[in-house]
Design a protein around this motif. Structure first.
Motif: not given
Length: 557
Positions: A271-276, A357-358, A548-557
């Motif tokens: 759910l950290r990916q806004p489009g998803f 899938q996500r 953590h911040r790098a991971l959240w950034r990757l997931l949000s992209e």
């Protein structure tokens, strides 16, 4: 019967007879004078197991841990005065987590109140709305033994139904308190109570099934709230609906032999990916258990204000801080899930496919970009033996358990004091679990250990492994808005320089200081040893935050 001390003992025995008849088998006693009759009766009663705990606050949290682990009410005994008030933090947690505790406070008799008598406070109704039942018994009387027994039975029964939680009996005694003979009450009728199972309204189930059939929906399983969630029935319903099950780690649906093909454990990452999160807005939400730990999931649910929200809660306590519930089902969760599974028609499966899938994509991102704590969580959930009990501390540990744990076939029971979500009494609660079961592992932060370090005086005869994740203070605040403040370090993270090895030595505990990569070997060794051990895992707080911040950034992209 004219001897006061003998009558006091017989009176206390009648109380425990009433409690035992209604499921109380474990009593935690803190030493004191006025509580002598209760302590003697509990320790001599053949159907009660007692444990002496010096500090009342520690005793209360240990009773809480034991009651949650055994799913049976545990009792507390304390003397009069401020001793009783030490129970309040644990009573608050028991209220909110729906844990049955029996509070037995000894008191001065009425003639010693409001006159400056020593060690005398107003104990009646001390816990206010935190308890389900509160009563001051009369001063012991030979003609009222059956009455004392009945009130004890009533208190124990009320602690378990209709809304599990703490109950309080305040029990005055006149001196003398130490008998020379120990007579038990004869011929008492021991009242026991059978608790009903809340059946479902089949007509309402028909209506609900029609509204849910062939619609894209999700099932949310939050933390256990008093009773275990019915994993088999919920996952069978999900299979019938072709719906994803977003399972909080404290729901305990991530572990066990039930179907897990539709369990989504990495929903926070998804759910950290806004489009998803926009793509998977459901038509209906079916919820079991308390509100979930994940803030990301809570924000997702907050945005679902146009769909139906069905909450199943047998106690009817409305665990819905979002105020989205459109229908509350006050019935047994297992029967509700089974009734719906028999009636609903499945959705197409596309919605479930999006989630699956996500989740797979998120797991691949996690695998290549794991913070050090993710490896720790993987070691714990992967290596603990079947039927192990894990106590998880609040703040970062429970969130990291939510973020990084997957599923497993072997059963695992995770307990966390999420009623009030505090770090108070975490070590004592863990040790209370160890009183009743083996093996027990604890996962706590360094401040949680320091906050409750006095509980380590009560480790004698217990087996437990305590993993202390030491990130140099309350690193949870690095992830919160307080991190932007100049006072971030002094007011919020509040690091403490405590020599944990010296502390372990002082309390007679095993100790090992290690880096995260050494945890697997250390954990395997610790689980094969006796006694209580501290595994002191050192973490680089700055590195952890960056990861953590790098991971959240990757997931949000």
């Amino acid at each position: 019967m004219t001897d006061t001390a003998e009558l006091n003992f017989t009176w206390a025995w009648a109380i425990f007879d009433g409690l035992v008849a209604n499921g109380v088998k474990r009593v935690f006693i803190s030493p004191g004078s006025r509580s002598t009759p209760l302590a003697l009766a509990a320790s001599r009663h053949p159907d009660i197991e007692t444990r002496i705990v010096l500090d009342e606050r520690t005793a209360a949290f240990m009773a809480l841990g034991a009651a949650r682990c055994e799913r049976q009410p545990a009792a507390l005994v304390a003397t009069s005065g401020t001793a009783v008030s030490q129970w309040l933090p644990a009573v608050t947690e028991a209220d909110l987590s729906r844990t049955p505790l029996i509070l037995l406070s000894a008191d001065r008799p009425p003639e010693l109140h409001q006159c400056g008598a020593n060690q005398t406070i107003q104990q009646r109704d001390l816990f206010g709305q935190r308890v389900r039942f509160s009563m001051e018994l009369p001063v012991p009387g030979a003609d009222l033994l059956q009455t004392a027994c009945r009130f004890a039975a009533q208190a124990a029964a009320t602690a378990r139904w209709p809304l599990q939680g703490p109950v309080h009996l305040n029990i005055p005694f006149r001196e003398p308190l130490v008998p020379t003979s120990f007579n038990k009450p004869q011929g008492l009728a021991l009242p026991s109570v059978s608790r009903p199972v809340l059946d479902v309204d089949q007509e309402r189930m028909d209506q609900l099934a029609r509204s849910m059939s062939a619609r894209e929906g999700i099932i949310i399983c939050g933390p256990e709230a008093g009773n275990p969630l019915p994993a088999e029935e919920i996952t069978a319903l999900a299979s019938r609906l072709k719906a994803p099950v977003l399972a909080d780690p404290l729901s305990n649906l991530r572990w066990g032999s039930h179907q897990k093909g539709q369990i989504i454990s990495h929903y926070d990452a998804c759910l950290r990916q806004p489009g998803f999160s926009e793509q998977v807005k459901p038509a209906c939400v079916l919820r079991f258990g308390a509100m979930p730990v994940s803030k990301v999931l809570m924000e997702f649910l907050q945005g679902l204000d146009e769909c139906s929200h069905i909450l199943v809660d047998p106690d009817g306590r409305w665990p819905d801080s979002l105020h989205h519930t459109t229908e509350l089902i006050q019935a047994d969760p297992a029967r509700t899930a089974s009734a719906l599974a028999d009636k609903v028609k499945p959705a197409s499966g596309k919605y479930l496919g999006y989630w699956q899938q996500r989740e797979q994509e998120s797991m691949e991102i996690l695998a290549g970009n794991q913070p050090m704590e993710a490896d720790i969580i993987g070691s714990i959930t992967g290596r603990l033996p079947a039927h192990c009990s894990l106590f998880c501390g609040n703040s970062l540990p429970v969130r990291q358990l939510d973020w990084f744990s997957g599923t497993r076939e072997a059963p695992l029971r995770i307990v966390c004091n999420r009623g009030a979500s505090g770090i108070d009494g975490n070590i004592a609660s863990l040790l209370g679990m160890a009183v009743s079961t083996r093996p027990v592992v604890g996962l706590v932060g360094d401040l949680s250990l320091i906050h409750d370090i006095g509980a380590l005086t009560e480790t004698e005869g217990l087996n437990a492994t305590i993993l202390v994740l030491d990130n140099g203070g309350g690193a949870i605040f690095d992830h919160l808005p307080q991190s932007r403040l100049d006072e971030h370090e002094t007011l919020f993270t509040t690091p403490r320089s405590i020599d944990l090895q010296a502390a372990a030595r002082a309390f007679g505990l095993g100790y090992r200081k290690l880096q995260p990569l050494e945890l697997d070997e250390a954990l395997d060794e610790a689980l094969g040893e006796q006694g209580v051990r501290l595994l002191h895992v050192m973490l680089d707080r700055e590195r952890s935050l960056k990861e953590h911040r790098a991971l959240w950034r990757l997931l949000s992209e």
